[in-house]
Motif scaffolding. Structure first.
Motif, PDB file in Angstrom:
ATOM      1  N   ILE A   7       0.871  -1.174   0.000  1.00 54.80           N
ATOM      2  CA  ILE A   7       0.000   0.000   0.000  1.00 54.80           C
ATOM      3  C   ILE A   7       0.907   1.222   0.000  1.00 54.80           C
ATOM      4  O   ILE A   7       1.879   1.273   0.768  1.00 54.80           O
ATOM      5  CB  ILE A   7      -0.912   0.008   1.249  1.00 54.80           C
ATOM      6  N   PHE A   8       0.634   2.175  -0.868  1.00 52.08           N
ATOM      7  CA  PHE A   8       1.377   3.431  -0.837  1.00 52.08           C
ATOM      8  C   PHE A   8       0.449   4.458  -0.195  1.00 52.08           C
ATOM      9  O   PHE A   8      -0.633   4.728  -0.708  1.00 52.08           O
ATOM     10  CB  PHE A   8       1.812   3.880  -2.237  1.00 52.08           C
ATOM     11  N   ALA A   9       0.886   4.997   0.947  1.00 52.07           N
ATOM     12  CA  ALA A   9       0.011   5.839   1.763  1.00 52.07           C
ATOM     13  C   ALA A   9      -0.185   7.235   1.175  1.00 52.07           C
ATOM     14  O   ALA A   9       0.391   8.207   1.636  1.00 52.07           O
ATOM     15  CB  ALA A   9       0.549   5.931   3.189  1.00 52.07           C
ATOM     16  N   GLU A  13      -3.421  11.140  -6.939  1.00 53.83           N
ATOM     17  CA  GLU A  13      -3.387  10.353  -8.180  1.00 53.83           C
ATOM     18  C   GLU A  13      -2.086  10.555  -8.963  1.00 53.83           C
ATOM     19  O   GLU A  13      -1.528   9.621  -9.523  1.00 53.83           O
ATOM     20  CB  GLU A  13      -4.584  10.714  -9.076  1.00 53.83           C
ATOM     21  N   GLY A  14      -1.621  11.808  -9.013  1.00 51.48           N
ATOM     22  CA  GLY A  14      -0.375  12.112  -9.729  1.00 51.48           C
ATOM     23  C   GLY A  14       0.790  11.335  -9.138  1.00 51.48           C
ATOM     24  O   GLY A  14       1.619  10.773  -9.854  1.00 51.48           O
ATOM     25  N   LYS A  15       0.817  11.285  -7.821  1.00 50.38           N
ATOM     26  CA  LYS A  15       1.879  10.569  -7.123  1.00 50.38           C
ATOM     27  C   LYS A  15       1.782   9.064  -7.395  1.00 50.38           C
ATOM     28  O   LYS A  15       2.792   8.398  -7.627  1.00 50.38           O
ATOM     29  CB  LYS A  15       1.746  10.837  -5.620  1.00 50.38           C
ATOM     30  N   MET A  16       0.554   8.537  -7.398  1.00 49.32           N
ATOM     31  CA  MET A  16       0.366   7.102  -7.646  1.00 49.32           C
ATOM     32  C   MET A  16       0.836   6.707  -9.044  1.00 49.32           C
ATOM     33  O   MET A  16       1.388   5.634  -9.241  1.00 49.32           O
ATOM     34  CB  MET A  16      -1.111   6.694  -7.444  1.00 49.32           C
ATOM     35  N   LEU A  31      -1.465  -0.519  -4.127  1.00 48.01           N
ATOM     36  CA  LEU A  31      -2.750   0.132  -3.876  1.00 48.01           C
ATOM     37  C   LEU A  31      -2.563   1.495  -3.213  1.00 48.01           C
ATOM     38  O   LEU A  31      -1.683   1.665  -2.371  1.00 48.01           O
ATOM     39  CB  LEU A  31      -3.601  -0.734  -2.926  1.00 48.01           C
ATOM     40  N   SER A  32      -3.404   2.446  -3.592  1.00 49.56           N
ATOM     41  CA  SER A  32      -3.432   3.721  -2.876  1.00 49.56           C
ATOM     42  C   SER A  32      -4.293   3.509  -1.631  1.00 49.56           C
ATOM     43  O   SER A  32      -4.941   2.473  -1.482  1.00 49.56           O
ATOM     44  CB  SER A  32      -4.058   4.809  -3.757  1.00 49.56           C
ATOM     45  N   GLY A 154       2.922  18.556 -13.528  1.00 52.69           N
ATOM     46  CA  GLY A 154       3.301  18.549 -12.124  1.00 52.69           C
ATOM     47  C   GLY A 154       2.255  19.231 -11.263  1.00 52.69           C
ATOM     48  O   GLY A 154       1.157  19.548 -11.712  1.00 52.69           O
ATOM     49  N   PHE A 155       2.603  19.475 -10.010  1.00 55.58           N
ATOM     50  CA  PHE A 155       1.645  20.063  -9.070  1.00 55.58           C
ATOM     51  C   PHE A 155       2.440  20.763  -7.975  1.00 55.58           C
ATOM     52  O   PHE A 155       3.667  20.738  -7.959  1.00 55.58           O
ATOM     53  CB  PHE A 155       0.719  18.977  -8.483  1.00 55.58           C
TER      54      PHE A 155
END
Length: 198
Positions: A7-9, A13-16, A31-32, A154-155
């Protein structure tokens, strides 16, 4: 040791997308928080990026009993004594738009040029295993604070982060290019090496 699932905490969405691009070929399901059906907001009260990443990963690992990865990242501006640093997301308040945060940083550097505007993005990633093991990695991307916002990619602080070497802003880089250069990309690749070594 074969990792089946992690699981990535994050809910970002961009990061995932970035995480899946880099860790995808480990062969594990990634999984997010949302996909794992978890609602949690860890209190990030560490004094370093690493401590905050471990706090986030540990909390979700204890809730789920799964391998959990988390990151903590931010922008350090040398002329501002490393601000906003670990408070990057909370800088000027959670609800404040990045457009306003970016404008504020540009204004605070008024009169400074070139190297006086040096800054870096920092990312620490932690992996917490159900057996108590903890791994951490850190990546950085060096640059300068620009004079305006540029780029639609990016963000966060990407639109004001200028890369002299590439003569463009982080917000102008295509995602694949950014993954190669970015602080998170570097920290993720280091973490991938550690996970593969297991």
């Amino acid at each position: 040791m074969k990792i089946e699932k992690m699981i990535f905490a994050t809910g970002n969405e961009g990061k995932m997308r970035e995480v899946r691009m880099i860790l995808g070929d480990l062969g594990a399901e990634i999984l997010s928080l949302k996909e794992a059906g978890i609602q949690a907001e860890a209190e990030e009260n560490g004094t370093t990026f690493e401590e905050n990443a471990v706090i986030k990963a540990k909390e979700i690992m204890e809730k789920t009993g799964a391998l959990v990865l988390a990151d903590d990242s931010g922008l350090e501006v040398d002329a501002l004594n490393g601000e906003p640093g670990i408070y990057s997301a909370r800088y000027m308040g959670h609800e404040t738009s990045y457009h306003i945060k970016n404008k504020n940083l540009i204004e605070r550097l008024e009169g400074k040029t070139g190297e006086e505007r040096s800054a870096r993005f920092v990312c620490a990633i932690a992996a917490c295993f159900p057996d108590g093991r903890v791994l951490t990695t850190r990546g950085t991307m060096e640059g300068q604070i620009g004079y305006e916002e540029k780029g639609e990619n990016g963000f966060g602080y990407d639109p004001i982060f200028y890369l002299p070497e590439y003569q463009c802003y982080s917000g102008e880089l295509p995602l694949e290019e950014k993954n190669k250069l970015s602080h998170r990309g570097k920290a993720l690749r280091l973490m991938k090496e550690q996970l593969e070594a297991l």
